[in-house]
Design a protein around this motif. Structure first.
Motif, PDB file in Angstrom:
ATOM      1  N   ASN A 110       0.900  -1.128  -0.027  1.00 50.50           N
ATOM      2  CA  ASN A 110       0.034  -0.182   0.030  1.00 50.50           C
ATOM      3  C   ASN A 110       0.753   1.168   0.112  1.00 50.50           C
ATOM      4  O   ASN A 110       0.507   2.252  -0.853  1.00 50.50           O
ATOM      5  CB  ASN A 110      -1.115   0.085   1.269  1.00 50.50           C
ATOM      6  CG  ASN A 110      -2.063  -1.188   1.206  1.00 50.50           C
ATOM      7  OD1 ASN A 110      -1.802  -2.031   2.266  1.00 50.50           O
ATOM      8  ND2 ASN A 110      -2.730  -1.062   0.544  1.00 50.50           N
ATOM      9  N   SER A 111       1.966   1.238   0.850  1.00 50.36           N
ATOM     10  CA  SER A 111       2.815   2.473   1.012  1.00 50.36           C
ATOM     11  C   SER A 111       3.499   2.612  -0.461  1.00 50.36           C
ATOM     12  O   SER A 111       3.538   3.712  -0.993  1.00 50.36           O
ATOM     13  CB  SER A 111       3.889   2.154   2.200  1.00 50.36           C
ATOM     14  OG  SER A 111       3.382   2.002   3.239  1.00 50.36           O
ATOM     15  N   ALA A 112       4.106   1.666  -1.018  1.00 43.60           N
ATOM     16  CA  ALA A 112       4.874   1.808  -2.116  1.00 43.60           C
ATOM     17  C   ALA A 112       3.922   2.236  -3.463  1.00 43.60           C
ATOM     18  O   ALA A 112       4.279   3.161  -4.086  1.00 43.60           O
ATOM     19  CB  ALA A 112       5.427   0.566  -2.756  1.00 43.60           C
ATOM     20  N   ARG A 113       2.785   1.751  -3.460  1.00 43.58           N
ATOM     21  CA  ARG A 113       1.863   1.855  -4.463  1.00 43.58           C
ATOM     22  C   ARG A 113       1.198   3.512  -4.505  1.00 43.58           C
ATOM     23  O   ARG A 113       1.138   4.146  -5.275  1.00 43.58           O
ATOM     24  CB  ARG A 113       0.604   1.015  -4.443  1.00 43.58           C
ATOM     25  CG  ARG A 113      -0.476   1.327  -5.558  1.00 43.58           C
ATOM     26  CD  ARG A 113      -1.579   0.355  -5.350  1.00 43.58           C
ATOM     27  NE  ARG A 113      -1.079  -0.862  -5.563  1.00 43.58           N
ATOM     28  CZ  ARG A 113      -1.824  -2.126  -4.994  1.00 43.58           C
ATOM     29  NH1 ARG A 113      -3.100  -1.902  -4.360  1.00 43.58           N
ATOM     30  NH2 ARG A 113      -1.361  -3.396  -5.406  1.00 43.58           N
ATOM     31  N   TYR A 114       1.274   3.825  -3.280  1.00 48.15           N
ATOM     32  CA  TYR A 114       0.757   5.332  -3.076  1.00 48.15           C
ATOM     33  C   TYR A 114       1.910   6.139  -3.560  1.00 48.15           C
ATOM     34  O   TYR A 114       1.523   7.150  -4.319  1.00 48.15           O
ATOM     35  CB  TYR A 114       0.421   5.380  -1.475  1.00 48.15           C
ATOM     36  CG  TYR A 114      -0.266   6.686  -1.247  1.00 48.15           C
ATOM     37  CD1 TYR A 114      -1.567   6.620  -1.079  1.00 48.15           C
ATOM     38  CD2 TYR A 114       0.438   8.130  -1.299  1.00 48.15           C
ATOM     39  CE1 TYR A 114      -2.519   7.889  -0.834  1.00 48.15           C
ATOM     40  CE2 TYR A 114      -0.367   9.193  -1.006  1.00 48.15           C
ATOM     41  CZ  TYR A 114      -1.725   9.125  -0.789  1.00 48.15           C
ATOM     42  OH  TYR A 114      -2.421  10.384  -0.454  1.00 48.15           O
ATOM     43  N   LEU A 115       3.096   5.904  -3.244  1.00 49.81           N
ATOM     44  CA  LEU A 115       4.281   6.467  -3.796  1.00 49.81           C
ATOM     45  C   LEU A 115       4.399   6.814  -5.120  1.00 49.81           C
ATOM     46  O   LEU A 115       4.671   7.723  -6.042  1.00 49.81           O
ATOM     47  CB  LEU A 115       5.436   6.266  -3.324  1.00 49.81           C
ATOM     48  CG  LEU A 115       5.476   6.411  -1.602  1.00 49.81           C
ATOM     49  CD1 LEU A 115       7.002   5.765  -1.107  1.00 49.81           C
ATOM     50  CD2 LEU A 115       5.729   8.140  -1.365  1.00 49.81           C
ATOM     51  N   MET A 116       4.037   5.617  -5.832  1.00 47.21           N
ATOM     52  CA  MET A 116       4.138   5.434  -7.337  1.00 47.21           C
ATOM     53  C   MET A 116       2.795   6.013  -7.970  1.00 47.21           C
ATOM     54  O   MET A 116       3.131   6.592  -9.228  1.00 47.21           O
ATOM     55  CB  MET A 116       4.284   3.984  -7.745  1.00 47.21           C
ATOM     56  CG  MET A 116       5.802   3.269  -7.161  1.00 47.21           C
ATOM     57  SD  MET A 116       5.788   1.554  -7.742  1.00 47.21           S
ATOM     58  CE  MET A 116       4.580   0.684  -6.886  1.00 47.21           C
ATOM     59  N   GLU A 117       1.758   5.698  -7.353  1.00 47.29           N
ATOM     60  CA  GLU A 117       0.412   6.165  -8.185  1.00 47.29           C
ATOM     61  C   GLU A 117       0.051   7.557  -8.018  1.00 47.29           C
ATOM     62  O   GLU A 117      -0.768   8.266  -8.710  1.00 47.29           O
ATOM     63  CB  GLU A 117      -0.387   5.271  -8.008  1.00 47.29           C
ATOM     64  CG  GLU A 117      -0.396   4.025  -8.510  1.00 47.29           C
ATOM     65  CD  GLU A 117      -1.116   2.921  -8.151  1.00 47.29           C
ATOM     66  OE1 GLU A 117      -2.132   2.982  -7.362  1.00 47.29           O
ATOM     67  OE2 GLU A 117      -1.115   1.749  -8.645  1.00 47.29           O
ATOM     68  N   ARG A 118       0.336   8.172  -6.627  1.00 51.43           N
ATOM     69  CA  ARG A 118      -0.326   9.520  -6.635  1.00 51.43           C
ATOM     70  C   ARG A 118       0.642  10.737  -6.858  1.00 51.43           C
ATOM     71  O   ARG A 118       1.801  10.456  -7.072  1.00 51.43           O
ATOM     72  CB  ARG A 118      -0.384   9.417  -4.997  1.00 51.43           C
ATOM     73  CG  ARG A 118      -1.428   8.663  -4.120  1.00 51.43           C
ATOM     74  CD  ARG A 118      -2.718   8.660  -5.121  1.00 51.43           C
ATOM     75  NE  ARG A 118      -3.766   7.836  -4.444  1.00 51.43           N
ATOM     76  CZ  ARG A 118      -4.800   8.096  -3.692  1.00 51.43           C
ATOM     77  NH1 ARG A 118      -4.810   9.380  -3.322  1.00 51.43           N
ATOM     78  NH2 ARG A 118      -5.400   7.289  -3.047  1.00 51.43           N
ATOM     79  N   THR A 119       0.149  12.063  -6.945  1.00 51.61           N
ATOM     80  CA  THR A 119       0.805  12.910  -7.470  1.00 51.61           C
ATOM     81  C   THR A 119       1.714  13.446  -6.419  1.00 51.61           C
ATOM     82  O   THR A 119       1.766  13.015  -5.269  1.00 51.61           O
ATOM     83  CB  THR A 119       0.162  14.127  -7.989  1.00 51.61           C
ATOM     84  OG1 THR A 119      -0.776  14.625  -6.665  1.00 51.61           O
ATOM     85  CG2 THR A 119      -1.069  13.828  -8.925  1.00 51.61           C
ATOM     86  N   ARG A 120       2.727  14.435  -6.872  1.00 52.80           N
ATOM     87  CA  ARG A 120       3.746  14.673  -5.721  1.00 52.80           C
ATOM     88  C   ARG A 120       3.007  15.517  -4.588  1.00 52.80           C
ATOM     89  O   ARG A 120       3.276  15.368  -3.598  1.00 52.80           O
ATOM     90  CB  ARG A 120       4.654  15.822  -6.455  1.00 52.80           C
ATOM     91  CG  ARG A 120       5.767  15.043  -7.628  1.00 52.80           C
ATOM     92  CD  ARG A 120       6.602  16.263  -8.046  1.00 52.80           C
ATOM     93  NE  ARG A 120       5.947  17.574  -8.412  1.00 52.80           N
ATOM     94  CZ  ARG A 120       6.380  18.548  -8.157  1.00 52.80           C
ATOM     95  NH1 ARG A 120       7.645  18.910  -7.644  1.00 52.80           N
ATOM     96  NH2 ARG A 120       5.797  19.630  -8.671  1.00 52.80           N
ATOM     97  N   GLY A 121       1.912  16.385  -5.198  1.00 60.93           N
ATOM     98  CA  GLY A 121       1.160  16.977  -3.758  1.00 60.93           C
ATOM     99  C   GLY A 121       0.482  16.135  -3.280  1.00 60.93           C
ATOM    100  O   GLY A 121       0.545  16.481  -1.918  1.00 60.93           O
TER     101      GLY A 121
END
Length: 216
Positions: A110-121
C-alpha cells in the motif's frame, strides 16, 4: 496566453521561476539567501547583477530533501524500517497509524503503491500526519528535525559559495512545525542571521511588473 489575456505585446510579458519571485519578496538582489520548502526544496540567491543562483530544487525523485514530499517518504520509509526490527511497532506510533489509514492499508505494498501512483502534491500532504503526531511520536519529531537539517544544508551551501548573508526560510513545508526550525538552527552556520517567515510573492510580482512598465 498572458499577452492575449491582458491585451499587451508579448515583449511586455516576462515569465520567471516562482522561487525568483519569492526571493524578491524577501530580499533585494545581493542581500541574502532564500530557502524555500513546499512539496520540494530549494535555496535561491539573486546576485547584485540580477543572476539567479540555486542550490537544490532538482526534483523529488532525485533529492528535494526537507520538502513535504521528502518528509512523507521518509515517514513511510522509517516506519517500515522499524517494522523490520520490531514487527507490529506501528500500532504504537500515531504517525504510522495515520499514514497507513491514508495510504489504504498496513502492507508495504500500500505504501509503495501510494508513492508510485499519487501526484507529488498528494504524497507531500502525507507530511501533515508527521506534523500532527510530532508532539507525541518521537519518530515524527525526528523526521521533522531532520527536514530542518536538510534545509540548513542548502543555506550552508549558498554561504560557502557566495559568502555570509542573512537567510529567510519560507514555504508551507518549512513553516509547518517548530521542530523543523529547531533542526535548521542547530545545523546552519552559527553566525547566520535566520528568519522563518511567510513572504508575499504576489506583491513582489506586482513590483516586478511595475518595474517593467517603468523601463518600457
Amino acid at each position: 496566453l498572458l499577452a492575449k489575456r491582458f491585451s499587451v505585446a508579448a515583449t511586455r510579458v516576462q515569465v520567471v521561476a516562482d522561487v525568483e519571485i519569492a526571493f524578491r519578496a524577501a530580499f533585494a538582489p545581493g542581500e541574502g539567501y532564500l530557502v524555500y520548502a513546499g512539496t520540494g526544496s530549494i535555496a535561491a540567491f539573486i546576485d547584485a547583477s540580477g543572476v539567479l543562483r540555486r542550490a537544490g530544487g532538482r526534483g523529488v525523485h532525485l533529492d528535494d530533501a526537507g520538502g513535504g514530499y521528502w518528509i512523507a517518504r521518509e515517514a513511510l520509509r522509517r516506519v517500515w524500517r522499524r517494522e523490520d526490527e520490531a514487527p507490529g511497532a506501528w500500532h504504537n506510533s500515531p504517525m504510522a497509524v495515520a499514514l497507513f489509514e491514508a495510504v489504504g492499508g498496513d502492507s508495504s505494498v500500500n505504501s509503495a503503491r501510494y508513492l508510485m501512483e499519487r501526484t507529488r502534491g498528494e504524497v507531500g500532504r502525507l507530511a501533515l500526519h508527521a506534523v500532527k503526531a510530532a508532539e507525541r511520536d518521537a519518530l515524527a519529531a525526528e523526521i521533522l528535525a531532520d527536514a530542518g537539517t536538510e534545509l540548513a544544508r542548502l543555506a550552508n551551501a549558498m554561504r560557502s559559495r557566495y559568502g555570509a548573508r542573512p537567510v529567510v526560510v519560507t514555504g508551507r513545508a518549512a513553516l509547518m512545525h517548530a521542530f523543523i526550525e529547531r533542526g535548521f538552527r542547530a545545523h546552519v552556520s552559527p553566525d547566520t542571521d535566520v528568519k522563518f517567515q511567510s513572504v508575499d510573492s504576489t506583491r513582489a510580482a506586482a513590483r516586478m511588473a511595475i518595474a517593467m512598465l517603468a523601463r518600457a
